[in-house]
Enzyme design. Sequence first.
Site, PDB file in Angstrom:
ATOM      1  N   ARG A   1       0.850  -1.205   0.000  1.00 40.44           N
ATOM      2  CA  ARG A   1       0.000   0.000   0.000  1.00 40.44           C
ATOM      3  C   ARG A   1       0.882   1.249   0.000  1.00 40.44           C
ATOM      4  O   ARG A   1       0.581   2.239  -0.665  1.00 40.44           O
ATOM      5  CB  ARG A   1      -0.959   0.009   1.204  1.00 40.44           C
ATOM      6  CG  ARG A   1      -1.700   1.326   1.324  1.00 40.44           C
ATOM      7  CD  ARG A   1      -2.837   1.362   2.331  1.00 40.44           C
ATOM      8  NE  ARG A   1      -2.709   0.515   3.472  1.00 40.44           N
ATOM      9  CZ  ARG A   1      -1.940   0.736   4.540  1.00 40.44           C
ATOM     10  NH1 ARG A   1      -1.174   1.825   4.597  1.00 40.44           N
ATOM     11  NH2 ARG A   1      -1.898  -0.119   5.544  1.00 40.44           N
TER      12      ARG A   1
ATOM     13  N   LYS B   1      -8.930   7.518 -18.385  1.00 41.15           N
ATOM     14  CA  LYS B   1      -9.230   8.078 -19.700  1.00 41.15           C
ATOM     15  C   LYS B   1      -8.005   7.965 -20.626  1.00 41.15           C
ATOM     16  O   LYS B   1      -7.551   6.889 -20.886  1.00 41.15           O
ATOM     17  CB  LYS B   1      -9.726   9.518 -19.522  1.00 41.15           C
ATOM     18  CG  LYS B   1     -10.823   9.649 -18.438  1.00 41.15           C
ATOM     19  CD  LYS B   1     -12.037   8.848 -18.771  1.00 41.15           C
ATOM     20  CE  LYS B   1     -13.131   8.716 -17.722  1.00 41.15           C
ATOM     21  NZ  LYS B   1     -13.042   9.234 -16.409  1.00 41.15           N
TER      22      LYS B   1
HETATM   23  N1  PLP Z   1     -12.100  14.235 -13.948  1.00 38.95           N
HETATM   24  C1  PLP Z   1     -12.697  14.177 -15.151  1.00 38.95           C
HETATM   25  C2  PLP Z   1     -12.541  15.324 -16.106  1.00 38.95           C
HETATM   26  C3  PLP Z   1     -13.462  13.064 -15.499  1.00 38.95           C
HETATM   27  O1  PLP Z   1     -14.051  13.030 -16.697  1.00 38.95           O
HETATM   28  C4  PLP Z   1     -13.607  12.004 -14.566  1.00 38.95           C
HETATM   29  C5  PLP Z   1     -14.412  10.819 -14.868  1.00 38.95           C
HETATM   30  O2  PLP Z   1     -15.123  10.769 -15.860  1.00 38.95           O
HETATM   31  C6  PLP Z   1     -12.980  12.111 -13.313  1.00 38.95           C
HETATM   32  C7  PLP Z   1     -12.217  13.239 -13.050  1.00 38.95           C
HETATM   33  C8  PLP Z   1     -13.111  11.034 -12.278  1.00 38.95           C
HETATM   34  O3  PLP Z   1     -12.277   9.962 -12.596  1.00 38.95           O
HETATM   35  P1  PLP Z   1     -12.552   8.425 -12.231  1.00 38.95           P
HETATM   36  O4  PLP Z   1     -13.811   8.026 -12.943  1.00 38.95           O
HETATM   37  O5  PLP Z   1     -11.328   7.730 -12.715  1.00 38.95           O
HETATM   38  O6  PLP Z   1     -12.714   8.364 -10.751  1.00 38.95           O
END
Ligand code: PLP
Length: 383
Positions: free
Chosen positions: A51, A200
Amino acid sequence: MNESWGFDTRAIHAGQPPDPTTGAVVVPISLSTTFAQDAVGVTRGGYEYARSANPTRTALEECVAALEGASYGMAFSSGLAGEDAILRLLRPGDHLLLGDDAYGGTFRLIARVHADWGIDYTAVDLTDLDAVRAAWRPETRMVWAETPTNPLLTVVDIAAVAAVAHDHDALCVVDNTFATPYLQTPLAFGADIVVHSSTKYLGGHSDVVGGFVATSDADLADSIAFVQNAAGGVPGAFDAYLTLRGVKTLGVRMDRHCSNAEAVVAVLEASDSVEQVFHPGLAHHPGHDVATRQMSGFGGMVSFIVKGGDPAARKVAEATELFTLAESLGAVESLIEVPAVMTHASAANSPLEVDPGLVRLSVGIESTDDLVADIDRAITAIS
Ligand code: PLP
């Protein structure tokens, strides 16, 4: 790492020298949860419990930090886990300024989790610096900017917002998920902390959820790393490996995302069924000049409002063949969604509520002609 390395060289080699024991050129997936100590408290390379630190995660952290031009990087189990660690820098009574166009989950985390522990917030148009100054309070400690934003692709001037924050001894946090460090490095424009949903573009293949936080401030890094370990929202070794594998091709993928998005934008702009197209590459986009200054490309995300509101938006989203109707973004395959009822449903009845006729595209890296034909067919179907 060699400081003179270009982006793609860093993506492939930073934090990833051949394995010293075997010569393996790919960073091994290190599954061990614990590490032998040579004497009590004497570790080999600082690893004691997975961790706290794990070699596969370390490679990812060094690599993405190098891409962001950051001295420190911390990987998390999701983008929101990374965001949560940053928000824990605030204390009860502190106030936060948040863009009025942002990922709904970020808003939910602030409004429904941190607000309950005494963090107050104001959603404000971060492209309007007078509005930012007007919303400022003596207890404002942080400005949280997404740029380009999800889902309207609004472009925030990072240098300008960071300057206002620093005038007040506050922190500027930038969510760089949409642009990625290939197109934009917020720390270079004065941001204090960069955060990603690595689910993403960094991962890039729709197969791993993750988050990343980068900074060059040693104290901030200490505090965030403390939460990373103390609260434990860390990625497993396999997730770290998948993200690192995705990052290696980030540059070539982003080039293709950008050029495909431009081709799709041209089709949308020419359509009678479309009321408005949002993409920073459009000369009439209000943030085009700032985007040209702070980004090296305009990204693969495109949003548009269809004539006919919610029913028309649903019809388009259900009519494509290659653009898969699904949440998320930033991967090789193209996706389509209706933010008001999907990704941004959590922002309903809030200042971040989105137009029901809005459709969001994550333009993938498939053959350009096929994507253009697919979107053309779908929007023609509603006319
Ligand atoms: N920031 C943006 C611009 C996002 O589009 C997202 C998720 O779609 C997040 C943060 C949150 O990320 P996660 O889904 O990996 O927790």
